[in-house]
Design a protein around this motif. Structure first.
Motif, short mmCIF file in Angstrom:
data_model
loop_
_atom_site.label_atom_id
_atom_site.label_comp_id
_atom_site.label_asym_id
_atom_site.label_seq_id
_atom_site.Cartn_x
_atom_site.Cartn_y
_atom_site.Cartn_z
N TYR A 1 8.50 6.32 -21.54
CA TYR A 1 7.88 6.02 -21.86
C TYR A 1 7.35 5.94 -23.77
O TYR A 1 6.83 7.14 -23.32
N GLU A 2 6.73 5.15 -23.78
CA GLU A 2 6.09 5.93 -25.33
C GLU A 2 5.01 4.30 -25.65
O GLU A 2 5.16 3.15 -25.20
N GLU A 3 4.15 4.76 -26.27
CA GLU A 3 3.00 3.66 -26.77
C GLU A 3 3.02 2.45 -25.64
O GLU A 3 2.65 1.64 -26.08
N GLY A 4 2.53 2.62 -24.87
CA GLY A 4 1.98 1.89 -23.66
C GLY A 4 3.22 1.07 -22.93
O GLY A 4 2.63 -0.07 -22.44
N ASN B 1 22.22 -2.36 -17.13
CA ASN B 1 23.66 -2.46 -17.45
C ASN B 1 24.20 -1.55 -18.46
O ASN B 1 25.54 -1.96 -19.66
N LYS B 2 23.37 -0.93 -18.83
CA LYS B 2 23.66 -0.10 -20.17
C LYS B 2 24.01 -0.54 -21.20
O LYS B 2 24.52 0.05 -22.34
N ARG B 3 23.03 -1.81 -21.70
CA ARG B 3 24.39 -2.03 -23.13
C ARG B 3 22.90 -3.35 -23.49
O ARG B 3 22.65 -3.11 -24.68
N VAL B 4 21.75 -3.88 -22.77
CA VAL B 4 21.11 -4.30 -23.37
C VAL B 4 19.07 -3.61 -23.39
O VAL B 4 18.82 -3.58 -22.17
N PRO B 5 19.18 -3.87 -24.51
CA PRO B 5 17.63 -2.52 -24.44
C PRO B 5 16.43 -4.28 -23.91
O PRO B 5 16.57 -4.99 -24.29
N PHE B 6 15.28 -3.22 -23.28
CA PHE B 6 14.48 -4.07 -22.40
C PHE B 6 12.98 -3.40 -22.54
O PHE B 6 13.59 -1.88 -22.86
N GLU B 7 12.02 -3.98 -22.63
CA GLU B 7 10.97 -3.72 -22.70
C GLU B 7 10.03 -4.56 -22.16
O GLU B 7 10.16 -5.61 -22.26
N ILE B 8 8.55 -3.73 -21.29
CA ILE B 8 7.64 -4.14 -21.09
C ILE B 8 7.19 -3.04 -20.68
O ILE B 8 6.51 -2.58 -20.89
N SER B 9 5.79 -4.16 -21.05
CA SER B 9 4.08 -3.56 -21.47
C SER B 9 3.73 -2.97 -20.26
O SER B 9 2.59 -3.37 -19.91
N LEU B 10 4.43 -2.92 -19.16
CA LEU B 10 4.41 -1.87 -17.88
C LEU B 10 4.53 -0.28 -17.59
O LEU B 10 5.77 -0.38 -17.93
N LEU B 11 4.34 0.31 -17.03
CA LEU B 11 4.68 1.33 -16.86
C LEU B 11 5.06 1.58 -15.50
O LEU B 11 4.21 1.15 -14.19
N GLY B 12 5.93 2.20 -15.57
CA GLY B 12 6.89 3.04 -14.26
C GLY B 12 7.70 2.55 -13.92
O GLY B 12 8.51 1.58 -14.17
N GLU B 13 8.57 3.40 -13.07
CA GLU B 13 10.11 3.18 -12.79
C GLU B 13 9.58 1.64 -11.20
O GLU B 13 10.70 0.79 -11.56
N MET C 1 -2.91 0.18 -14.83
CA MET C 1 -1.66 1.07 -15.68
C MET C 1 -2.20 0.77 -16.95
O MET C 1 -1.69 0.19 -18.15
N GLU C 2 -3.18 -0.01 -17.54
CA GLU C 2 -3.37 -0.36 -18.86
C GLU C 2 -4.11 0.91 -19.84
O GLU C 2 -4.24 2.17 -19.41
N VAL C 3 -3.61 0.85 -20.97
CA VAL C 3 -2.86 1.83 -22.50
C VAL C 3 -3.71 2.08 -23.06
O VAL C 3 -3.83 0.70 -23.99
N THR C 4 -5.08 2.61 -23.45
CA THR C 4 -5.89 2.82 -24.33
C THR C 4 -5.02 3.82 -25.20
O THR C 4 -5.38 5.39 -24.85
N SER C 5 -5.99 3.56 -27.01
CA SER C 5 -4.93 4.93 -27.07
C SER C 5 -6.02 4.89 -28.53
O SER C 5 -6.85 3.96 -29.67
#
Length: 250
Positions: free
Chosen positions: A43-46, A53-65, A102-106
């Protein structure tokens, strides 16, 4: 495609369900046993970052497993329609949920995790886990404190006090640095946290006491602090969020 079942590979009942269906089964998992697996969750910067599958990087603008699991479930459905992982990356990255979840404001090195829409025992524990693992950039010394501001979880019936104690115990065990709670049931959060050795834990019977505490705290929030606000809809936790935003000029 009509003969395909998408199942949570981490659910103990999945193996039995697989035996009961003649459909093709696609599973997703955080524990490493699925057709679609997530690993290296950060979890970083919101954002939540992970590998599929250990190879394709993903990012989602939601926090939590739990949101990683939701993403995997969507990818599994996409597989049925022959949507490749690389094609789905940008779509998931641009997805936005409704407000107050889980809105992130900094600002000024202080990060606010606004999860004030609602709360139940599972979502409360997941939110605390996110807070404990959040690695957003703070001041020069990195993260200074992880702060949880929690209100009552309503409509839990007879097990309400027990579930609130479990939340307090979890906050202590996850290493939350400062715990502020309010509401009649939340006295049990304090009890649970103190029983696990947490010293920086405080309870206020009413929201006014909490708001006054936030306003009069001598040191206030500091650079590097990550602050979670969460409680049931009836507790109107957004009022706490607004006080913090005003105080921190967010």
């Amino acid at each position: 495609s009509c003969d395909t079942a998408v199942l949570n590979g981490d659910d103990p009942s999945t193996q039995e369900l697989k035996k009961r269906t003649r459909a093709k089964v696609i599973t997703f998992s955080l524990q490493g046993d699925g057709d679609l697996q997530a690993s290296e969750i950060q979890y970083e910067e919101g954002m939540t970052k992970f590998l599929v599958n250990k190879r394709v990087p993903f990012e989602i603008s939601l926090l939590g497993e739990f949101n990683v699991k939701n993403a995997l479930a969507a990818l599994a459905v996409g597989r049925i329609f022959q949507i490749h992982l690389e094609e789905a990356r940008e779509t998931l990255r641009s997805f936005r949920t409704c407000t107050l979840r889980m809105e992130v404001t900094s600002r000024g090195g202080i990060t606010l995790l606004n999860d004030s829409y609602n709360a139940n025992p599972t979502s409360m524990l997941e939110a605390l886990k996110v807070l404990s693992q959040y690695s957003g950039k703070g001041g020069r010394g990195g993260l200074r404190r992880r702060i949880a501001i929690l209100g009552d979880m309503l409509e839990l019936g007879e097990r309400g006090p027990e579930w609130h104690r479990k939340v307090g115990e979890a906050a202590a065990q996850l290493g939350i640095n400062l715990l502020l709670t309010f509401g009649p049931l939340s006295s049990n959060i304090l009890e649970g946290a103190r029983s696990c050795g947490m010293k920086e834990a405080y309870w206020f019977e009413k929201k006014r006491g909490l708001l006054d505490f936030l306003k009069s705290a001598s040191d206030g929030f500091k650079k590097g602090d990550v602050v979670l606000v969460k409680g049931s809809r009836g507790m109107k936790m957004e009022e706490v969020v607004e006080r913090i935003k005003k105080q921190c000029k967010m």
